[in-house]
Structure formats: structure tokens, C-alpha cells
Design an enzyme around this catalytic site. Structure first.
Site, short mmCIF file in Angstrom:
data_model
loop_
_atom_site.label_atom_id
_atom_site.label_comp_id
_atom_site.label_asym_id
_atom_site.label_seq_id
_atom_site.Cartn_x
_atom_site.Cartn_y
_atom_site.Cartn_z
N ALA A 177 23.00 -33.44 24.08
CA ALA A 177 23.62 -34.52 23.29
C ALA A 177 25.14 -34.43 23.36
O ALA A 177 25.83 -35.44 23.53
CB ALA A 177 23.15 -34.46 21.85
N ASP B 237 40.51 -20.19 18.62
CA ASP B 237 39.18 -20.79 18.45
C ASP B 237 39.40 -22.30 18.39
O ASP B 237 40.00 -22.80 17.44
CB ASP B 237 38.53 -20.28 17.16
CG ASP B 237 37.17 -20.92 16.89
OD1 ASP B 237 36.48 -20.45 15.95
OD2 ASP B 237 36.80 -21.89 17.59
N TYR C 30 22.84 -29.32 23.03
CA TYR C 30 23.81 -29.15 24.13
C TYR C 30 23.84 -30.43 24.97
O TYR C 30 24.91 -30.96 25.28
CB TYR C 30 23.41 -27.96 25.00
CG TYR C 30 24.28 -27.73 26.21
CD1 TYR C 30 23.98 -28.35 27.43
CD2 TYR C 30 25.36 -26.89 26.14
CE1 TYR C 30 24.77 -28.14 28.55
CE2 TYR C 30 26.16 -26.66 27.26
CZ TYR C 30 25.85 -27.29 28.46
OH TYR C 30 26.64 -27.06 29.56
N ALA D 108 39.53 -18.24 30.05
CA ALA D 108 39.56 -16.80 30.31
C ALA D 108 38.45 -16.32 31.23
O ALA D 108 38.54 -15.23 31.80
CB ALA D 108 39.51 -16.02 29.00
N VAL E 168 25.98 -23.48 37.14
CA VAL E 168 27.08 -22.74 37.74
C VAL E 168 26.95 -21.26 37.38
O VAL E 168 26.58 -20.93 36.24
CB VAL E 168 28.45 -23.26 37.27
CG1 VAL E 168 29.59 -22.58 38.04
CG2 VAL E 168 28.55 -24.77 37.43
N ASP E 169 27.24 -20.40 38.32
CA ASP E 169 27.07 -18.95 38.15
C ASP E 169 28.16 -18.39 37.25
O ASP E 169 29.19 -17.90 37.74
CB ASP E 169 27.12 -18.28 39.54
CG ASP E 169 26.87 -16.78 39.47
OD1 ASP E 169 27.19 -16.10 40.45
OD2 ASP E 169 26.37 -16.33 38.40
N1 LIG Z 1 27.66 -22.64 33.61
C1 LIG Z 1 27.02 -23.77 33.81
O1 LIG Z 1 25.89 -23.81 34.34
C2 LIG Z 1 27.63 -25.05 33.38
C3 LIG Z 1 28.67 -25.10 32.45
N2 LIG Z 1 29.16 -26.32 32.07
C4 LIG Z 1 30.23 -26.42 31.08
O2 LIG Z 1 31.40 -25.81 31.62
C5 LIG Z 1 32.22 -25.32 30.56
C6 LIG Z 1 32.58 -23.86 30.83
O3 LIG Z 1 31.35 -23.16 30.84
P1 LIG Z 1 31.18 -21.76 31.60
O4 LIG Z 1 32.44 -21.41 32.32
O5 LIG Z 1 29.91 -21.82 32.35
O6 LIG Z 1 30.98 -20.81 30.34
P2 LIG Z 1 31.49 -19.34 30.03
O7 LIG Z 1 30.72 -18.92 28.82
O8 LIG Z 1 31.46 -18.51 31.24
O9 LIG Z 1 33.03 -19.58 29.64
C7 LIG Z 1 33.34 -20.33 28.52
C8 LIG Z 1 34.67 -19.86 27.98
O10 LIG Z 1 34.93 -20.62 26.80
C9 LIG Z 1 35.34 -19.73 25.77
N3 LIG Z 1 34.99 -20.27 24.45
C10 LIG Z 1 33.76 -20.41 23.92
N4 LIG Z 1 33.85 -20.88 22.67
C11 LIG Z 1 35.17 -21.04 22.40
C12 LIG Z 1 35.91 -21.47 21.27
N5 LIG Z 1 35.30 -21.82 20.14
N6 LIG Z 1 37.26 -21.51 21.36
C13 LIG Z 1 37.89 -21.15 22.50
N7 LIG Z 1 37.25 -20.71 23.61
C14 LIG Z 1 35.91 -20.66 23.55
C15 LIG Z 1 34.61 -18.43 26.06
O11 LIG Z 1 35.27 -17.31 25.45
C16 LIG Z 1 34.65 -18.38 27.57
O12 LIG Z 1 35.79 -17.71 28.05
C17 LIG Z 1 31.40 -25.52 29.27
O13 LIG Z 1 31.83 -26.72 28.64
C18 LIG Z 1 29.97 -25.71 29.78
O14 LIG Z 1 29.18 -26.49 28.92
C19 LIG Z 1 28.68 -27.51 32.57
C20 LIG Z 1 27.66 -27.50 33.48
C21 LIG Z 1 27.10 -26.28 33.98
C1 LIG Z 2 22.28 -22.03 29.55
C2 LIG Z 2 23.02 -22.89 30.54
C3 LIG Z 2 23.59 -24.06 29.87
C4 LIG Z 2 24.00 -25.16 30.51
C5 LIG Z 2 24.03 -25.30 32.00
C6 LIG Z 2 24.24 -26.74 32.37
O1 LIG Z 2 25.21 -27.37 31.58
C7 LIG Z 2 22.96 -27.51 32.27
C8 LIG Z 2 22.53 -28.23 33.30
C9 LIG Z 2 21.31 -29.05 33.14
C10 LIG Z 2 20.74 -29.74 34.14
C11 LIG Z 2 21.15 -29.62 35.54
C12 LIG Z 2 20.64 -30.52 36.46
C13 LIG Z 2 20.97 -30.46 37.87
C14 LIG Z 2 20.60 -31.52 38.67
C15 LIG Z 2 20.92 -31.51 40.09
O2 LIG Z 2 21.40 -30.54 40.63
C16 LIG Z 2 20.62 -32.76 40.90
O3 LIG Z 2 20.56 -32.44 42.29
C17 LIG Z 2 19.33 -33.42 40.49
C18 LIG Z 2 19.17 -34.78 41.19
C19 LIG Z 2 19.52 -35.93 40.59
C20 LIG Z 2 20.13 -35.93 39.24
C21 LIG Z 2 20.24 -37.37 38.73
C22 LIG Z 2 21.59 -37.97 39.05
O4 LIG Z 2 22.32 -37.45 39.92
O5 LIG Z 2 21.94 -38.96 38.37
#
Ligand SMILES: NC(=O)C1=CN([C@@H]2O[C@H](COP(=O)(O)OP(=O)(O)OC[C@H]3O[C@@H](n4cnc5c(N)ncnc54)[C@H](O)[C@@H]3O)[C@@H](O)[C@H]2O)C=CC1
Ligand SMILES: CC/C=C\C[C@H](O)/C=C/C=C\C=C\C=C\C(=O)[C@@H](O)C/C=C\CCC(=O)O
Length: 261
Positions: free
Chosen positions: A153, A64, A151, A14, A186-187
Site C-alpha cells: 500500500a 530518523d 508495504y 548508509a 534487490v540484493d
Molecule cells: N531491497 C529490495 O528488494 C527493494 C527495496 N525497495 C525500496 O528501496 C528503498 C531502500 O531499500 P533497501 O536499500 O533495500 O533497504 P536497506 O534496509 O538495505 O536500507 C534502508 C536504509 O534506510 C535506513 N532507514 C530505515 N528506516 C529509517 C528511518 N526511519 N530514518 C532514516 N533512515 C532509515 C536504514 O538504516 C538503511 O540504511 C526502500 O524504500 C525499499 O522499500 C524497493 C524495491 C525492492
Molecule cells: C522483504 C523485501 C521487501 C520488499 C522488496 C520489494 O519492494 C518487493 C517487491 C515485490 C514484487 C516484485 C515483483 C517483481 C516483478 C518482476 O520482476 C517482473 O518481471 C514481473 C513481470 C511483470 C510485472 C508487471 C508490470 O511490469 O507491470
């Protein structure tokens, strides 16, 4: 592989990354079931997607994913609505170090359930036609951040589970490709959780360090994640792949050293 006429189920579809993936799938001619806990967000999403792509191409199912029966029902309803299931995106995820058990439940346990439900509806072992599953991990699985240990893990677990299931799919001739996607920052609204003690718990005191990491590594747009996701969905050569998406290297794949015999 084209997704034209195929049916996808996206958890957490969503908003955020999941919403971008849903739009990319609809734009490519797929029908999509948006499975999300957030009723209001899902209603808005459905209304906007109907306006852009027509009313018969997507469904919103409030669910959920930690409720196993509700998740099973969401898969069943998707097949009843659209007649088949070809693509499963286990995307729903949270960042909560205070209620860390819930983080494990959403990010890993429910993703495992979603993978198994996807196989029930797509695997040749169940007499189905095959398909593809993408499990969303994170670059947190490669750069462990002290701000979110549980997270981190869960995201490590997603990769291990996904790669093992990809091998099982080959051994069992499931006909289902299973891959992992690891975005960096990601934004999306998820990033806001780093400001909230209810999410970060005792690690809230590290939030400035987390923000420095974001400044250092940059923040991606959901549309680029959706682009990588479409590659995992459509490239028939990919099974057991671990796609990484970062500001520094864009869309690329993690390479593992061959296991020494
Ligand atoms: N935003 C980031 O920096 C990053 C996000 N991710 C992963 O990407 C995936 C999506 O994250 P985002 O889009 O950033 O988050 P977000 O919070 O913008 O969207 C997550 C969506 O999942 C839904 N959701 C949460 N708990 C739920 C549940 N129990 N049942 C059903 N729906 C549920 C929320 O309502 C929301 O619509 C997640 O697995 C997150 O860990 C991975 C790397 C980076
Ligand atoms: C509250 C937000 C929650 C989660 C956001 C997301 O899931 C967490 C990300 C954590 C770490 C992100 C690291 C990003 C690394 C890079 O962009 C790389 O350019 C770093 C360079 C090398 C990484 C090592 C490799 O590629 O194996």
C-alpha cells in the site's frame, strides 16, 4: 543535466540501494548528504566514502526520517554545509507488517515530508533555483504480494503522490522534476526481513511463497538501481515518470493509458 558541483540529499543512504546511489552521485561529481537512522552504519559509510572520494564531498547526518523536526534539520544542515540543494532522493524504507503503522510512517508519510522539504529548498515558488526529486517505490506497486500488504500500500501511495506532485510542479512552475523509481527484488539487507516474524507478523507463514517469487523474478544488484536513479536525476525530459527495474526487462518505464475525456 550534469550533477557536477550539485548537492544531493539521500535518505536511507548508509546502506543498500541508498548507498549505491550515494556512490554513483559522488562518482559523478556531486556532493552528498547521507541521511540515515543507523549511526554505526552511517559512520562506516562516511569513513569509506571519504577514503574513496575525499573528505569534503559527503556528510553523514544521523536522522530518523519519521521525526519531522529532525528531518527538517537534516535538510537545513545540508544547505548550511554545502551551500545549496539540487537533488533529493527519498529512499528510506522498511518492511514491517507487524508494526505496520511504522511502515506507513517511514515509507509514505516521511517521503511526503521529504518531498515538501525538498520543494522548500528548491522550488521557484520559494524563490529557489529548481531541482529534482526521486521517490523510491517498488515493483510491489505492480505485483501486489500477499506477504506484505501494508508495504505494498505504501509503495502504491508513493507512485500516486509522486505523479500528482509532478503535475503540481508543472502547474505551479516549481522548476522541480519529480519522478518515481520501482525496483523489483534487490540484493540488500531489506530482503532478510522476510525471515523475521518481528517484521512479517502473521504473514511469516507465507515466507516460502515470497522466496518463490524471488526465485521466479530474480534479484537485482544495487548498482543497477543506482544506474536507473542517475537517469531520473539527469534526464531533463523526465517529470512524473515511473521507472521500473526488473531482471526480465532491465530499466524501463511504466506507460499509462491516456485518461479518457
Ligand atoms: N531491497 C529490495 O528488494 C527493494 C527495496 N525497495 C525500496 O528501496 C528503498 C531502500 O531499500 P533497501 O536499500 O533495500 O533497504 P536497506 O534496509 O538495505 O536500507 C534502508 C536504509 O534506510 C535506513 N532507514 C530505515 N528506516 C529509517 C528511518 N526511519 N530514518 C532514516 N533512515 C532509515 C536504514 O538504516 C538503511 O540504511 C526502500 O524504500 C525499499 O522499500 C524497493 C524495491 C525492492
Ligand atoms: C522483504 C523485501 C521487501 C520488499 C522488496 C520489494 O519492494 C518487493 C517487491 C515485490 C514484487 C516484485 C515483483 C517483481 C516483478 C518482476 O520482476 C517482473 O518481471 C514481473 C513481470 C511483470 C510485472 C508487471 C508490470 O511490469 O507491470
Amino acid at each position: 543535466m550534469s550533477v557536477m558541483g550539485r548537492v544531493a540529499l539521500v535518505t536511507g543512504g548508509a546502506q543498500g540501494i541508498g548507498r549505491a546511489v550515494v556512490e554513483a552521485l559522488l562518482r559523478s561529481g556531486a556532493k552528498v548528504s547521507v541521511v540515515d537512522i543507523n549511526q554505526s552504519c552511517g559512520d562506516v559509510c562516511k569513513s569509506e566514502l571519504d577514503a574513496e572520494f575525499g573528505g569534503d564531498n559527503c556528510a553523514f547526518i544521523q536522522c530518523d526520517v519519521t521525526d519531522g523536526h529532525a528531518l527538517r534539520d537534516a535538510f537545513q544542515k545540508t544547505v548550511e554545509l554545502f551551500g545549496r540543494l539540487d537533488i533529493v532522493i527519498n529512499n528510506a524504507g522498511i518492511n514491517n507488517e507487524k508494526n505496520w503503522e511504522k511502515t506507513i510512517d517511514v515509507n509514505l508519510t516521511s517521503l511526503i515530508k521529504g518531498t515538501y522539504l525538498g520543494l522548500e529548498h528548491m522550488s521557484r515558488e520559494h524563490g529557489k533555483r529548481g531541482g529534482t526529486i526521486v521517490n523510491v517505490s517498488s515493483m510491489a506497486a505492480f505485483l501486489h504480494s500477499p506477504h506484505q500488504p501494508v508495504y505494498t500500500a505504501t509503495k502504491h501511495g508513493v507512485i500516486g503522490f509522486t505523479r500528482a506532485m509532478a503535475d503540481a510542479s508543472i502547474l505551479g512552475n516549481y522548476g522541480v522534476r519529480i519522478n518515481a523509481l520501482c525496483p523489483a527484488f534487490v540484493d540488500t539487507p531489506l530482503l532478510q526481513s522476510v525471515e523475521d516474524e518481528d517484521n512479517m507478523g502473521k504473514f511469516i507463514k507465507f515466507k516460502e511463497d515470497f522466496k518463490r517469487s524471488m526465485d521466479k523474478f530474480g534479484v537485482l544488484q544495487p548498482s543497477l538501481i543506482a544506474e536507473g536513479m542517475m537517469t531520473l536525476i539527469t534526464d531533463p525530459s523526465l517529470n512524473g515518470a515511473v521507472m521500473k527495474i526488473t531482471c526480465s526487462k532491465g530499466i524501463h518505464f511504466h506507460t499509462y493509458e491516456p485518461m479518457s475525456t
